[in-house]
Design a protein around this motif. Structure first.
Motif, PDB file in Angstrom:
ATOM      1  N   ASN A   1       0.859  -1.182   0.000  1.00 56.31           N
ATOM      2  CA  ASN A   1       0.000   0.000   0.000  1.00 56.31           C
ATOM      3  C   ASN A   1       0.899   1.238   0.000  1.00 56.31           C
ATOM      4  O   ASN A   1       1.274   1.769   1.051  1.00 56.31           O
ATOM      5  CB  ASN A   1      -0.925   0.010   1.217  1.00 56.31           C
ATOM      6  CG  ASN A   1      -2.014   1.064   1.110  1.00 56.31           C
ATOM      7  OD1 ASN A   1      -1.825   2.089   0.460  1.00 56.31           O
ATOM      8  ND2 ASN A   1      -3.139   0.819   1.736  1.00 56.31           N
TER       9      ASN A   1
ATOM     10  N   ASP B   1       0.009 -11.978   2.186  1.00 55.98           N
ATOM     11  CA  ASP B   1      -1.234 -11.423   1.655  1.00 55.98           C
ATOM     12  C   ASP B   1      -2.405 -11.924   2.486  1.00 55.98           C
ATOM     13  O   ASP B   1      -2.715 -13.124   2.472  1.00 55.98           O
ATOM     14  CB  ASP B   1      -1.410 -11.851   0.196  1.00 55.98           C
ATOM     15  CG  ASP B   1      -2.706 -11.330  -0.423  1.00 55.98           C
ATOM     16  OD1 ASP B   1      -3.423 -10.559   0.250  1.00 55.98           O
ATOM     17  OD2 ASP B   1      -2.994 -11.713  -1.576  1.00 55.98           O
TER      18      ASP B   1
ATOM     19  N   ARG C   1      -4.163  -0.345   6.615  1.00 58.91           N
ATOM     20  CA  ARG C   1      -3.184  -0.408   5.520  1.00 58.91           C
ATOM     21  C   ARG C   1      -3.348  -1.656   4.655  1.00 58.91           C
ATOM     22  O   ARG C   1      -3.258  -1.590   3.426  1.00 58.91           O
ATOM     23  CB  ARG C   1      -1.790  -0.383   6.147  1.00 58.91           C
ATOM     24  CG  ARG C   1      -0.633  -0.206   5.201  1.00 58.91           C
ATOM     25  CD  ARG C   1       0.672  -0.108   5.982  1.00 58.91           C
ATOM     26  NE  ARG C   1       1.068  -1.352   6.626  1.00 58.91           N
ATOM     27  CZ  ARG C   1       1.279  -1.492   7.931  1.00 58.91           C
ATOM     28  NH1 ARG C   1       1.150  -0.461   8.749  1.00 58.91           N
ATOM     29  NH2 ARG C   1       1.639  -2.669   8.435  1.00 58.91           N
ATOM     30  N   GLU C   2      -3.608  -2.798   5.295  1.00 54.31           N
ATOM     31  CA  GLU C   2      -3.554  -4.073   4.582  1.00 54.31           C
ATOM     32  C   GLU C   2      -4.902  -4.767   4.414  1.00 54.31           C
ATOM     33  O   GLU C   2      -5.065  -5.563   3.486  1.00 54.31           O
ATOM     34  CB  GLU C   2      -2.607  -5.042   5.321  1.00 54.31           C
ATOM     35  CG  GLU C   2      -1.248  -4.469   5.671  1.00 54.31           C
ATOM     36  CD  GLU C   2      -0.383  -4.142   4.465  1.00 54.31           C
ATOM     37  OE1 GLU C   2      -0.728  -4.581   3.336  1.00 54.31           O
ATOM     38  OE2 GLU C   2       0.636  -3.442   4.637  1.00 54.31           O
TER      39      GLU C   2
ATOM     40  N   ARG D   1     -10.884  -2.744   2.395  1.00 51.41           N
ATOM     41  CA  ARG D   1     -11.131  -2.607   0.969  1.00 51.41           C
ATOM     42  C   ARG D   1     -12.463  -1.881   0.758  1.00 51.41           C
ATOM     43  O   ARG D   1     -13.393  -1.996   1.553  1.00 51.41           O
ATOM     44  CB  ARG D   1     -11.195  -3.972   0.275  1.00 51.41           C
ATOM     45  CG  ARG D   1      -9.901  -4.777   0.333  1.00 51.41           C
ATOM     46  CD  ARG D   1      -8.810  -4.148  -0.527  1.00 51.41           C
ATOM     47  NE  ARG D   1      -7.648  -5.018  -0.663  1.00 51.41           N
ATOM     48  CZ  ARG D   1      -6.626  -5.067   0.190  1.00 51.41           C
ATOM     49  NH1 ARG D   1      -6.661  -4.305   1.288  1.00 51.41           N
ATOM     50  NH2 ARG D   1      -5.593  -5.860  -0.026  1.00 51.41           N
TER      51      ARG D   1
ATOM     52  N   ARG E   1      -8.010  -0.167  -2.233  1.00 51.27           N
ATOM     53  CA  ARG E   1      -7.459  -0.098  -0.890  1.00 51.27           C
ATOM     54  C   ARG E   1      -7.635   1.292  -0.283  1.00 51.27           C
ATOM     55  O   ARG E   1      -7.912   2.263  -0.998  1.00 51.27           O
ATOM     56  CB  ARG E   1      -5.977  -0.488  -0.921  1.00 51.27           C
ATOM     57  CG  ARG E   1      -5.766  -1.869  -1.479  1.00 51.27           C
ATOM     58  CD  ARG E   1      -4.319  -2.245  -1.570  1.00 51.27           C
ATOM     59  NE  ARG E   1      -3.750  -2.552  -0.259  1.00 51.27           N
ATOM     60  CZ  ARG E   1      -2.583  -3.158  -0.088  1.00 51.27           C
ATOM     61  NH1 ARG E   1      -1.852  -3.506  -1.137  1.00 51.27           N
ATOM     62  NH2 ARG E   1      -2.128  -3.414   1.120  1.00 51.27           N
TER      63      ARG E   1
ATOM     64  N   THR F   1     -14.105   3.474   7.869  1.00 49.26           N
ATOM     65  CA  THR F   1     -13.058   2.524   8.248  1.00 49.26           C
ATOM     66  C   THR F   1     -12.980   2.383   9.757  1.00 49.26           C
ATOM     67  O   THR F   1     -12.885   1.264  10.292  1.00 49.26           O
ATOM     68  CB  THR F   1     -11.699   2.973   7.682  1.00 49.26           C
ATOM     69  OG1 THR F   1     -11.739   2.863   6.254  1.00 49.26           O
ATOM     70  CG2 THR F   1     -10.558   2.130   8.217  1.00 49.26           C
TER      71      THR F   1
END
Length: 266
Positions: free
Chosen positions: A22, A55, A82-83, A86, A97, A133
């Protein structure tokens, strides 16, 4: 949770994930460093170094990797943002992202420091993405026995907010989504029974007594007021609401839980 520079020494083994895919987080970290911000790497925190390069959406994750990712999400909001997070793409099949910028990262940092935050941003600059988020993190990934309430202008905005949260929830990796068909899942209320969390909503009222009653009903330790200047009789509802949340906030403080107020508008 790493928020300040000194926190790195309290989490042995934590690393700065300079290999994250990202790149928006790498760019913002570089910008902060260029601005002379000493504490500029918190958003790249990775508590478990073995997760670097893993991942979280892979179909080939081991049970141990899924457990490690779940634990990282519990204690590291920056990893979640960050990961994991979505969003549904506009006009494309692939989810997109979280794009870190000074506004939405400041929002998250202030919330996790229990600092009330007012976000006034132009449209399409990440205000809603940042607030949604946080709601998803609290409801499905980090919160335990947490209560959130959304207070907004009208029924259409309420539905839009709840619908966005549902989309982000449904884009989580299945092993990170603890909801079942027993959970409330409508346009006014969401629950996550597995974690003891609830997300409830209210809208502004035109009548004085109704506005007062709405404020009295906003008793959660986490309150988001969306489009605050446009809420009917907000000058009645909001002071009552802030007075009503005191006990819930005190209980969250004692339990080491999440709490705070967020005000968002364009």
């Amino acid at each position: 949770m790493i928020l300040f520079k000194r926190d790195w020494g309290r989490v042995p083994g934590a690393i700065i994930d300079v290999k994250t895919t990202n790149t928006s987080f790498l760019r913002l970290t570089a910008l902060y460093r260029k601005m002379g911000v000493n504490n500029c790497e918190f958003m790249l925190a990775l508590l478990n170094p073995s997760l670097q390069g893993v991942d979280p959406f892979s179909d080939n994750l081991t049970t141990e990797e899924m457990a490690a990712i779940s634990l990282e999400c519990q204690w590291n909001p920056w990893y979640c943002i960050r990961e994991i997070i979505r969003f549904k793409a506009q006009g494309g099949p692939e989810p997109i992202r979280f794009i870190a910028n000074r506004g939405n990262i400041a929002m998250a940092w202030c919330f996790f420091n229990h600092i009330d935050f007012i976000s006034i941003q132009p449209r399409q600059t990440g205000k809603s993405a940042g607030a949604d988020t946080l709601s998803v993190l609290i409801q499905f990934l980090m919160g335990v026995n947490a209560s959130q309430q959304l207070f907004t202008k009208d029924a259409s905005l309420r539905k839009a907010n709840v619908d966005r949260i549902k989309v982000i929830r449904d884009l989580l990796p299945p092993y990170l989504n603890p909801t079942t068909n027993k959970d409330a899942d409508n346009s006014e209320r969401l629950t996550c029974i597995a974690r003891g969390n609830k997300y409830e909503t209210a809208i502004g009222r035109e009548a004085f007594e109704a506005a007062d009653n709405v404020g009295r009903g906003l008793t959660s330790e986490i309150l988001q007021c969306d489009e605050l200047p446009y809420i009917p009789n907000v000058h009645i509802s909001l002071p009552v609401a802030l007075g009503s949340t005191g006990a819930a906030v005190d209980n969250a403080k004692k339990a080491g839980g999440l709490y705070g107020n967020l005000y968002t508008t364009t």
